[in-house]
Write an enzyme that holds these catalytic residues in place. Structure first.
Site, PDB file in Angstrom:
ATOM      1  N   CYS A   1     -24.832   1.130  -5.269  1.00 17.49           N
ATOM      2  CA  CYS A   1     -23.570   1.844  -5.017  1.00 17.49           C
ATOM      3  C   CYS A   1     -23.767   2.806  -3.851  1.00 17.49           C
ATOM      4  CB  CYS A   1     -23.147   2.650  -6.240  1.00 17.49           C
ATOM      5  SG  CYS A   1     -23.175   1.768  -7.798  1.00 17.49           S
TER       6      CYS A   1
ATOM      7  N   CYS B   1       0.187   9.986 -32.032  1.00 16.50           N
ATOM      8  CA  CYS B   1      -0.624  10.885 -31.212  1.00 16.50           C
ATOM      9  C   CYS B   1      -0.096  12.304 -31.373  1.00 16.50           C
ATOM     10  CB  CYS B   1      -0.555  10.498 -29.744  1.00 16.50           C
ATOM     11  SG  CYS B   1      -1.000   8.804 -29.390  1.00 16.50           S
TER      12      CYS B   1
ATOM     13  N   HIS C   1      -1.913  15.877 -32.181  1.00 13.94           N
ATOM     14  CA  HIS C   1      -2.171  16.627 -30.950  1.00 13.94           C
ATOM     15  C   HIS C   1      -0.989  17.457 -30.479  1.00 13.94           C
ATOM     16  CE1 HIS C   1      -6.006  14.574 -30.401  1.00 13.94           C
ATOM     17  NE2 HIS C   1      -5.391  13.423 -30.634  1.00 13.94           N
TER      18      HIS C   1
ATOM     19  N   CYS D   1      -9.206   6.899 -31.392  1.00 16.66           N
ATOM     20  CA  CYS D   1      -8.098   7.562 -32.084  1.00 16.66           C
ATOM     21  C   CYS D   1      -7.162   6.520 -32.682  1.00 16.66           C
ATOM     22  CB  CYS D   1      -7.316   8.431 -31.091  1.00 16.66           C
ATOM     23  SG  CYS D   1      -7.387  10.192 -31.439  1.00 16.66           S
TER      24      CYS D   1
ATOM     25  N   CYS E   1     -16.623  -3.783  -8.049  1.00 20.19           N
ATOM     26  CA  CYS E   1     -17.713  -3.528  -7.103  1.00 20.19           C
ATOM     27  C   CYS E   1     -18.961  -4.323  -7.499  1.00 20.19           C
ATOM     28  CB  CYS E   1     -18.043  -2.034  -7.068  1.00 20.19           C
ATOM     29  SG  CYS E   1     -17.505  -1.200  -5.562  1.00 20.19           S
TER      30      CYS E   1
ATOM     31  N   HIS F   1     -21.368   3.836  -0.661  1.00 18.45           N
ATOM     32  CA  HIS F   1     -20.495   4.989  -0.915  1.00 18.45           C
ATOM     33  C   HIS F   1     -21.149   6.324  -0.584  1.00 18.45           C
ATOM     34  CE1 HIS F   1     -17.415   2.391  -2.506  1.00 18.45           C
ATOM     35  NE2 HIS F   1     -18.325   1.768  -3.224  1.00 18.45           N
TER      36      HIS F   1
END
Lengths: 106, 251
Positions: free
Chosen positions: B167, B68, B72, B106, B212, B171
């Protein structure tokens, strides 16, 4: 792979007591749960935690299946001399993890 | 300035709180002990994954030895603010991707055919998202995200499952009330991946959404279904401007 997070002050004054915090990554599988295949998951817990200050035992903890995953301990140690703190965890299935931290006492 | 006051200042700077317009992070609904656990890095178990992610960041992968860090550079600079703008549109894949999918893509480039194990992927997500702690969620102003975000918004309001709940039924309409003994939060994705006490481990936003969906007794989408990212797009838009808390602790 065992990982741990140990927090303690870098420098302390002689005679002062300081706080040490240790967090260990461990599943603490109780041995009572059933896996997706219907079989009981074998117990895999940390059984003992020890902290030695220059070879002298300052904390010893016995752990049991009811302790949650990633066990955390906080305790106080009185600073005597500069030295090393050795942290040791032992558990089921040959689990063993050791860490060292240098302590400088002024 | 004493170290303690710097710590306190840092805690105040990224403190999740009540937004001016009444939006509240899930942090606000937690008990004092759980809040303390999140606030203090020496207590927060999520930091174990952040620590592992830091090690994995510079570890060589695959035959070419790329890592990585090889592309980066240092994550504290290059990854600052990245998690705050995901999900984003990936031109190579031609679809929106969330942070875990971006990291997986990646990894796939560096080491084709060998997906990272789940724990390592979580650790990298935690490490990358941790670099954006305290930054406001900033969904990109990208026209290509408009349609998927709209689909996500529709999904949010779509009744599903045997319980026939959307949802938004809990919520939006019932946030702040209680379901059994637990408060119903507004459902803002401010701290993912989160350390959930119920899971006794770290988990992604998709895992939370799946819980959920299963909870209302609906059939969850497949793991790679576009619906998850569409929902995440809507959630990021809904939570825009709220500070990231990664790694958050939730009950």
């Amino acid at each position: 792979m065992a990982r741990s997070l140990i927090t303690l002050p870098e420098r302390v004054t002689r005679g002062q007591s300081f706080t040490v915090r240790t967090l260990l990554q461990h599943p603490m599988e109780s041995g009572f749960r059933v896996g997706a295949d219907g079989r009981v998951l074998p117990r895999d817990i940390v059984r003992r935690f020890r902290c030695l200050y220059d070879g002298e035992l300052v904390v010893e903890v016995e752990l049991f299946p009811a302790v949650a995953a990633n066990p955390f301990f906080e305790f106080s140690v009185r600073a005597v001399d500069s030295g090393t703190l050795l942290f040791e965890w032992e558990g089921d299935q040959g689990f063993r993890h050791r860490e060292q931290r240098a302590l400088s006492v002024a | 300035m004493k170290p303690a006051s710097i710590l306190l200042l840092a805690a105040v700077l990224w403190a999740p709180g009540v937004h001016a317009d009444g939006r509240r992070s899930g942090f606000e609904y937690m008990g004092a002990a759980t809040q303390a656990m999140q606030r203090d890095d020496s207590l927060n178990p999520g930091m174990l994954w952040v620590l592992q992610g830091e090690q994995l960041w510079s570890r060589p992968l695959g035959d070419a030895g790329g890592s990585c860090a090889g592309c980066h550079g240092a994550a504290p600079q290059s990854m600052r603010g990245v998690a705050a703008r995901y999900p984003a549109f990936d031109a190579a894949l031609g679809r929106p991707v969330d942070l875990p999918q971006r990291i997986a893509a990646c990894h796939q480039r560096l080491r084709p055919g060998a997906p990272p194990d789940a724990e390592a992927a979580l650790a990298l997500q935690a490490y990358v998202a941790h670099q954006s702690r305290g930054l406001p969620i900033a969904p990109p102003d990208d026209a290509r995200l408009q349609a998927p975000r709209e689909r996500g918004r529709a999904l949010w309001g779509q009744r599903i499952g045997q319980l026939d709940l959307a949802c938004s039924d809990c919520h939006d309409a019932l946030a702040g009330r209680r379901l059994g003994g637990s408060p119903v939060p507004q459902g803002h994705p401010t701290g993912y991946p989160i350390y959930r006490l119920e899971w006794q481990g770290l988990g992604t936003l998709q895992r939370r959404l799946r819980a959920c969906v299963v909870g209302v007794r609906a059939e969850p989408f497949a793991a790679d279904a576009p619906q998850w990212v569409e929902l995440e797009l809507h959630l990021a838009w809904r939570a825009r401007g709220m500070p990231l808390e990664t790694p958050a602790v939730r009950p």
